[in-house]
Each structure stands twice: as C-alpha cells, then as structure tokens.
Design an enzyme around this catalytic site. Structure first.
Site, PDB file in Angstrom:
ATOM      1  N   SER A 112     -25.838   5.647  -5.900  1.00  0.00           N
ATOM      2  CA  SER A 112     -25.247   4.531  -6.237  1.00  0.00           C
ATOM      3  C   SER A 112     -26.442   3.822  -6.999  1.00  0.00           C
ATOM      4  O   SER A 112     -27.637   4.294  -7.146  1.00  0.00           O
ATOM      5  CB  SER A 112     -25.177   3.470  -4.996  1.00  0.00           C
ATOM      6  OG  SER A 112     -25.185   2.144  -5.413  1.00  0.00           O
ATOM      7  N   TYR A 145     -27.986  -0.485   3.169  1.00  0.00           N
ATOM      8  CA  TYR A 145     -27.385   0.226   2.033  1.00  0.00           C
ATOM      9  C   TYR A 145     -28.464   0.891   1.050  1.00  0.00           C
ATOM     10  O   TYR A 145     -28.207   1.860   0.510  1.00  0.00           O
ATOM     11  CB  TYR A 145     -26.119  -0.377   1.360  1.00  0.00           C
ATOM     12  CG  TYR A 145     -25.197   0.127   0.462  1.00  0.00           C
ATOM     13  CD1 TYR A 145     -24.089   0.768   0.780  1.00  0.00           C
ATOM     14  CD2 TYR A 145     -25.643   0.161  -0.965  1.00  0.00           C
ATOM     15  CE1 TYR A 145     -23.343   1.450  -0.186  1.00  0.00           C
ATOM     16  CE2 TYR A 145     -24.904   0.771  -2.053  1.00  0.00           C
ATOM     17  CZ  TYR A 145     -23.583   1.551  -1.373  1.00  0.00           C
ATOM     18  OH  TYR A 145     -22.824   2.237  -2.175  1.00  0.00           O
TER      19      TYR A 145
END
Ligand code: NAD
Length: 260
Positions: free
Chosen positions: A142, A155
């Site tokens: 990401s 995350y």
C-alpha cells in the site's frame, strides 16, 4: 507466457485480489482463490476463472489468522493444481482508531492478516519454487508501506513490515529464479471503498463528489482512483519473464501520492 502456471492469491473473493485472479486466469494460469463470501458468489467467480483460463480454478477458505489453515491451503494448492508457481499475498483488512485507544485484538488481527500470513505462505511455497528454479511472489502492500496516516497504526506498521519482508526474501531467493516484489496502490475503488461514499456523504453533509475529491483523494494528486485492473496488470507484469530482473522492488501505483 504464464499458461499452465499455478497461482495462489490470498483474499481474492473481492476487490484487488479478485482482479488479480481474473487477470492471471486470462493468461492461462490455474488459479486458487481464497477469502470469505457467499458460496454462490464464490462458485460464480470460479466459473468465470475456469472460462477465462480454460483450466482449473479452486477455492480454499483458509482464515489468514490461522497458520494451520494457511498450511492446508498451500498443500491443497500443491496437491490439486500441481504446485504454487505464483504467490500473490493480498488479503488485508483495515481498522481506524487513535493508537492509545486501539483495541488490542484488532491490532493482533491486522498484524496476523496483513503481515504474518505472508510470512507463512512464503515460508511454505519457497521450497517448491526453489525445486522448480522458478517463482514469482508479489505482495500487495500500500502507499502506507511508504508513508503514514494518523489513526492507522496497525495497518501502517503491517504494510511497512511487508515492504521489509519483500526485500529480505528477495535477497534470499535471488539465485533461485524467484523474484519477490511489492506493489503499493493508493486509493482503489474496491466494493469496500465504494460502499463508504454515500455513508460518508450523509455523515458529513457533503456531496458524494466532495467525498471522493476532498476526503478520499485529498492525498492523491491525480484526483482519480487507481483502478483494480491497473494493479492487476502490474502484478501480471511482475510475473512475466520480462520482469525477471526486478526483485526486491516496491512499485507505487498511487497517482503520485508518495511523490509528495
Ligand atoms: P476487499 O475488502 O475488497 O478484499 C479483501 C479480501 O480479503 C476479501 O476477499 C476477504 O474475504 C479477504 N479476507 C479478509 N480477511 C481475511 C482472512 N482473515 N482470511 C482470508 N481472507 C480474508 O479489499 P481490497 O480493497 O481489495 O484490498 C486488498 C488488498 O489491497 C489489501 O491487502 C489492502 O490492504 C490492499 N490495498 C487496498 C487499497 C484500496 O484502496 N482498496 C489500497 C492499498 C492497498
């Protein structure tokens, strides 16, 4: 080029993983999908994959928080599809909270699914790839593997971890015909993200267009979502022979987000 190769894609009943599975099947790969969902939807996707590839496609419902189930998934792929030539670690979840209020069980779950599951799949497939002297591992990271946002501590930590795992395994596998890379999307309009737009518009009293441009895409200079197929086709490229010299890389597909 990839005809007859076996590909295992985690978290592929939805979103990016689903797109990657379809792209690889379209090139003739035997595909194992994984993830949760309605059995009818999973069967329909398997039908689509078989039609696209002209070969087998199977589903394994392993929970990526459970090492035993991950082991069974990898072994089933080897037994039923003849190996794991391509591994795409894609399963991931998100949870947003200030770090001092972050639920401990949510932290553990995110680290397990978004990071530790990739350690397990990698350690289990690598011996088979080494034996075949060929393999492709692509980790779906990401923009948050490179930069942070507040309230996403688990995350961001997991995705930075995936970036480090990618580089380390790339070095260990480099002389075995195996490449290991990450791709790092910005905002992608997956069904999960799509569903948030009307809710956010209602909650903030703004239009859906304002949600997209001023909330979701605030960090993305193109002001456009990255498309699922953009991610999928870059994964395909990393699996190709043309990409055999690319290993240990982290490819940003983020509309310029991390250039700032
Ligand atoms: P999604 O919610 O559409 O799909 C997630 C998939 O993971 C589903 O198939 C789900 O069933 C599966 N999954 C969830 N928990 C699981 C578990 N415990 N075990 C097995 N499977 C499980 O999400 P997405 O947006 O397609 O995200 C896929 C990946 O891409 C994730 O790693 C995510 O972090 C990453 N990513 C997404 C975006 C985005 O904007 N959508 C941006 C950057 C990175």
């Amino acid at each position: 080029m990839l005809t007859g190769k076996s590909a295992l894609i985690t978290g592929s009943t939805s979103g990016i993983g689903r797109g990657v599975a379809i792209a690889l099947a379209s090139l003739g790969c035997k595909v194992m999908i994984n993830g949760f969902g309605d059995q009818g939807d999973i069967d329909a996707l398997l039908g689509e994959l078989r039609a696209a590839s002209g070969t087998d496609a199977i589903h394994h419902g392993a929970d990526m928080t459970k090492p035993d189930e991950i082991g069974d998934m990898v072994q089933t792929c080897i037994d039923q599809l003849g190996g794991v030539d391509i591994l795409v670690n894609n399963a991931g979840i998100q949870f947003v909270s200030p770090v001092d209020e972050f639920p401990v069980e949510k932290w553990d779950q995110i680290i397990a699914i978004n990071l530790t599951s990739s350690f397990h799949t990698i350690r289990l497939v690598l011996p088979h790839m080494k034996q075949n002297k060929w393999g492709r591992i692509v980790n779906i990271a990401s923009a948050h593997s490179l930069v942070a946002s507040p309230f996403k501590s688990a995350y961001v930590a997991a995705k930075h971890g995936i970036a480090g795992l990618t580089k380390t395994v790339a070095l260990e596998a480099a002389q075995h015909g195996i490449t290991v890379n990450a791709v790092s999307p910005g905002y992608v309009l997956t069904p999960l993200v799509q569903a948030q737009i009307p809710d956010t518009a209602a909650a903030r009293g703004i239009t859906e267009e304002q949600v997209v441009n001023d909330v979701m895409l605030a960090a993305q200079p193109t002001k456009q979502f990255v498309e699922i197929d953009d991610v999928a086709q870059n994964v395909v490229h990393l699996c190709s022979d043309a990409a055999k010299g690319i290993t240990g890389a982290n490819l940003s597909i983020d509309g310029g987000w991390t250039a700032q």
